[in-house]
Design a protein around this motif. Sequence first.
Motif, mmCIF file in Angstrom:
data_model
loop_
_atom_site.group_PDB
_atom_site.id
_atom_site.type_symbol
_atom_site.label_atom_id
_atom_site.label_comp_id
_atom_site.label_asym_id
_atom_site.label_seq_id
_atom_site.Cartn_x
_atom_site.Cartn_y
_atom_site.Cartn_z
ATOM 1 N N ALA A 68 26.617 -55.712 54.161
ATOM 2 C CA ALA A 68 28.008 -55.690 54.626
ATOM 3 C C ALA A 68 28.499 -54.257 54.796
ATOM 4 O O ALA A 68 29.153 -53.926 55.792
ATOM 5 C CB ALA A 68 28.898 -56.441 53.639
ATOM 6 N N GLY A 69 28.178 -53.402 53.822
ATOM 7 C CA GLY A 69 28.618 -52.020 53.890
ATOM 8 C C GLY A 69 27.976 -51.272 55.047
ATOM 9 O O GLY A 69 28.655 -50.551 55.790
ATOM 10 N N ALA A 70 26.667 -51.451 55.200
ATOM 11 C CA ALA A 70 25.952 -50.762 56.280
ATOM 12 C C ALA A 70 26.424 -51.254 57.643
ATOM 13 O O ALA A 70 26.570 -50.466 58.587
ATOM 14 C CB ALA A 70 24.451 -50.975 56.130
ATOM 15 N N SER A 71 26.675 -52.536 57.760
ATOM 16 C CA SER A 71 27.124 -53.098 59.044
ATOM 17 C C SER A 71 28.516 -52.597 59.402
ATOM 18 O O SER A 71 28.808 -52.344 60.580
ATOM 19 C CB SER A 71 27.119 -54.620 58.975
ATOM 20 N N SER A 72 29.378 -52.463 58.396
ATOM 21 C CA SER A 72 30.731 -51.973 58.664
ATOM 22 C C SER A 72 30.721 -50.496 59.055
ATOM 23 O O SER A 72 31.627 -50.017 59.740
ATOM 24 C CB SER A 72 31.627 -52.174 57.442
ATOM 25 N N ALA A 73 29.678 -49.781 58.614
ATOM 26 C CA ALA A 73 29.572 -48.350 58.929
ATOM 27 C C ALA A 73 29.082 -48.112 60.354
ATOM 28 O O ALA A 73 29.368 -47.083 60.950
ATOM 29 C CB ALA A 73 28.644 -47.668 57.940
ATOM 30 N N GLY A 74 28.333 -49.066 60.888
ATOM 31 C CA GLY A 74 27.833 -48.890 62.252
ATOM 32 C C GLY A 74 26.611 -49.742 62.515
ATOM 33 O O GLY A 74 25.941 -50.224 61.594
ATOM 34 N N THR A 75 26.309 -49.910 63.799
ATOM 35 C CA THR A 75 25.195 -50.774 64.202
ATOM 36 C C THR A 75 23.847 -50.239 63.728
ATOM 37 O O THR A 75 22.975 -51.007 63.299
ATOM 38 C CB THR A 75 25.171 -50.916 65.736
ATOM 39 N N ILE A 76 23.667 -48.926 63.786
ATOM 40 C CA ILE A 76 22.378 -48.335 63.419
ATOM 41 C C ILE A 76 22.062 -48.592 61.954
ATOM 42 O O ILE A 76 20.963 -49.051 61.614
ATOM 43 C CB ILE A 76 22.372 -46.819 63.714
ATOM 44 N N ASP A 77 23.015 -48.307 61.069
ATOM 45 C CA ASP A 77 22.779 -48.524 59.636
ATOM 46 C C ASP A 77 22.578 -50.008 59.336
ATOM 47 O O ASP A 77 21.712 -50.384 58.552
ATOM 48 C CB ASP A 77 23.956 -47.985 58.816
ATOM 49 N N GLY A 78 23.398 -50.858 59.954
ATOM 50 C CA GLY A 78 23.270 -52.294 59.727
ATOM 51 C C GLY A 78 21.924 -52.822 60.185
ATOM 52 O O GLY A 78 21.293 -53.634 59.505
ATOM 53 N N THR A 79 21.464 -52.357 61.342
ATOM 54 C CA THR A 79 20.164 -52.784 61.868
ATOM 55 C C THR A 79 19.034 -52.271 60.988
ATOM 56 O O THR A 79 18.057 -52.992 60.738
ATOM 57 C CB THR A 79 19.976 -52.263 63.309
ATOM 58 N N PHE A 80 19.157 -51.049 60.513
ATOM 59 C CA PHE A 80 18.113 -50.458 59.678
ATOM 60 C C PHE A 80 17.922 -51.243 58.385
ATOM 61 O O PHE A 80 16.792 -51.605 58.031
ATOM 62 C CB PHE A 80 18.444 -48.998 59.363
ATOM 63 N N VAL A 81 19.000 -51.520 57.656
ATOM 64 C CA VAL A 81 18.861 -52.228 56.378
ATOM 65 C C VAL A 81 18.396 -53.665 56.607
ATOM 66 O O VAL A 81 17.682 -54.233 55.777
ATOM 67 C CB VAL A 81 20.162 -52.187 55.552
ATOM 68 N N THR A 82 18.769 -54.254 57.735
ATOM 69 C CA THR A 82 18.300 -55.609 58.040
ATOM 70 C C THR A 82 16.810 -55.605 58.361
ATOM 71 O O THR A 82 16.079 -56.539 57.996
ATOM 72 C CB THR A 82 19.092 -56.208 59.215
ATOM 73 N N PHE A 83 16.345 -54.545 59.019
ATOM 74 C CA PHE A 83 14.909 -54.439 59.284
ATOM 75 C C PHE A 83 14.131 -54.304 57.979
ATOM 76 O O PHE A 83 13.089 -54.941 57.805
ATOM 77 C CB PHE A 83 14.615 -53.245 60.193
ATOM 78 N N VAL A 84 14.633 -53.475 57.065
ATOM 79 C CA VAL A 84 13.984 -53.355 55.751
ATOM 80 C C VAL A 84 14.010 -54.699 55.047
ATOM 81 O O VAL A 84 13.028 -55.113 54.428
ATOM 82 C CB VAL A 84 14.688 -52.280 54.894
ATOM 83 N N TRP A 85 15.119 -55.399 55.144
ATOM 84 C CA TRP A 85 15.245 -56.751 54.575
ATOM 85 C C TRP A 85 14.156 -57.672 55.129
ATOM 86 O O TRP A 85 13.561 -58.457 54.397
ATOM 87 C CB TRP A 85 16.634 -57.295 54.910
ATOM 88 N N SER A 86 13.898 -57.560 56.430
ATOM 89 C CA SER A 86 12.892 -58.422 57.061
ATOM 90 C C SER A 86 11.486 -58.114 56.573
ATOM 91 O O SER A 86 10.589 -58.958 56.680
ATOM 92 C CB SER A 86 12.956 -58.276 58.593
ATOM 93 N N MET A 87 11.279 -56.911 56.024
ATOM 94 C CA MET A 87 9.978 -56.542 55.476
ATOM 95 C C MET A 87 9.807 -57.036 54.038
ATOM 96 O O MET A 87 8.744 -56.866 53.445
ATOM 97 C CB MET A 87 9.813 -55.019 55.491
ATOM 98 N N CYS A 88 10.866 -57.642 53.509
ATOM 99 C CA CYS A 88 10.860 -58.066 52.098
ATOM 100 C C CYS A 88 11.121 -59.558 51.958
ATOM 101 O O CYS A 88 11.739 -60.007 50.990
ATOM 102 C CB CYS A 88 11.919 -57.284 51.317
ATOM 103 N N ARG A 89 10.645 -60.344 52.913
ATOM 104 C CA ARG A 89 10.991 -61.767 52.915
ATOM 105 C C ARG A 89 9.978 -62.659 52.215
ATOM 106 O O ARG A 89 10.238 -63.853 52.040
ATOM 107 C CB ARG A 89 11.152 -62.255 54.364
ATOM 108 N N ALA A 90 8.838 -62.112 51.807
ATOM 109 C CA ALA A 90 7.776 -62.986 51.296
ATOM 110 C C ALA A 90 7.558 -62.946 49.786
ATOM 111 O O ALA A 90 6.560 -63.493 49.306
ATOM 112 C CB ALA A 90 6.455 -62.637 51.992
ATOM 113 N N PRO A 91 8.420 -62.356 48.960
ATOM 114 C CA PRO A 91 8.110 -62.259 47.533
ATOM 115 C C PRO A 91 7.977 -63.600 46.827
ATOM 116 O O PRO A 91 7.079 -63.780 45.986
ATOM 117 C CB PRO A 91 9.276 -61.433 46.962
ATOM 118 N N VAL A 92 8.857 -64.541 47.139
ATOM 119 C CA VAL A 92 8.753 -65.867 46.518
ATOM 120 C C VAL A 92 7.444 -66.529 46.931
ATOM 121 O O VAL A 92 6.721 -67.101 46.099
ATOM 122 C CB VAL A 92 9.953 -66.747 46.908
#
Length: 357
Positions: free
Chosen positions: A35-59
């Motif tokens: 939420a914070g990164a997205s409110s700051a701008g598209t680049i930051d929001g996209t970046f943290v979401t991409f990192v999020w997508s790299m962390c989807r398989a732990p379970v």
Amino acid sequence: MMDKAKRQSGIELLRIIVMLQIVFLHLYQYGHLHAGASSAGTIDGTFVTFVWSMCRAPVDVFVMISGYFMITSQFDIKRTIKRGANLYGAMFFYSVVISIIFFIANPQLITPGNVLSAVTPFFSKTWYFFDNYLIILLLSPFINKMLASLTKKQYLYFMGIVFVVMSLWATIANIDGLNKIFSVKKIIDPYYGKSLGGFLLMYIIGGYLRLFVGKNQEKRSVRFTYLAVFSGLCVVDFGLYCIFPQYKNVFGMFNNPLVLAEGAMLILFFRDLTFSSRAVNAIAGTTLGVYAIHENPYVRDWLWGIIDFSNKHLYDTLVYIPLAILAVVGVFAGCSIAEFIRLKIFSLAEKLFIKSK
């Protein structure tokens, strides 16, 4: 929950990494990183979401690891019950102790419902992961006996049926537009892959990796191809999310076929890291405790109230990146130390109990 002496440190290292990923996922959601990164701008929001997508398989990885190691276990009900009791003992301990701490800090939390929930963590679903994992654990001797008796062709047939129902069908039925045509309602409750059926599929996949993938190799070598495939799958998942708005509902779902494949690739890569480290094994032994502590509802609300990345001005510079890393590592380290102490206490109590007999 399995004998660490029989496990290579490569897999143990993977357990540490994916638990760090889990903490990051919670920072992303509960710590308002997204939420914070997205409110700051598209680049930051996209970046943290991409990192999020790299962390989807732990379970997926945790459950697949269980299937990988337990598929060849002997049929032993007593040992299974002991494993289940150990897991539930940890659940009960953390649920009661953490609740008492927060009840003392805030007496208004003391209600009949909260007290009952504290002493019944399984039925109260304090931790969905532990509930599903415990059921799979108790069923594992019977699952193993059936799966280990199958030929590769038979195993693929059985796994294929479960995959189509719990993964492929469930994913398609949650894509906007297609969900008006395809539906799994009254058939299964996929719940983003967090259901018992999803865990069963992950367990079955883990067993397949152990029995049939690389089984005949005399000496395994580290194959970075697995990491390359993992990265490619993450990029595809993220790309579909960016290109097709209809894909948003299934982006990163634990039972999404892409995410399941990501988990399998990670296991195959780290399986071949043949090294031994007592430190890695010891830290890996605390990972489920890390989850239990920081995902307890009381701790979660308190923790992410302190570690809050919602302020958009935090993203004026790239300082939020090392701060996020520090937050993830700090939460992991603190919870790991607490779990290590609990394990020592439980071990001492068990020794005293046996000695008193």
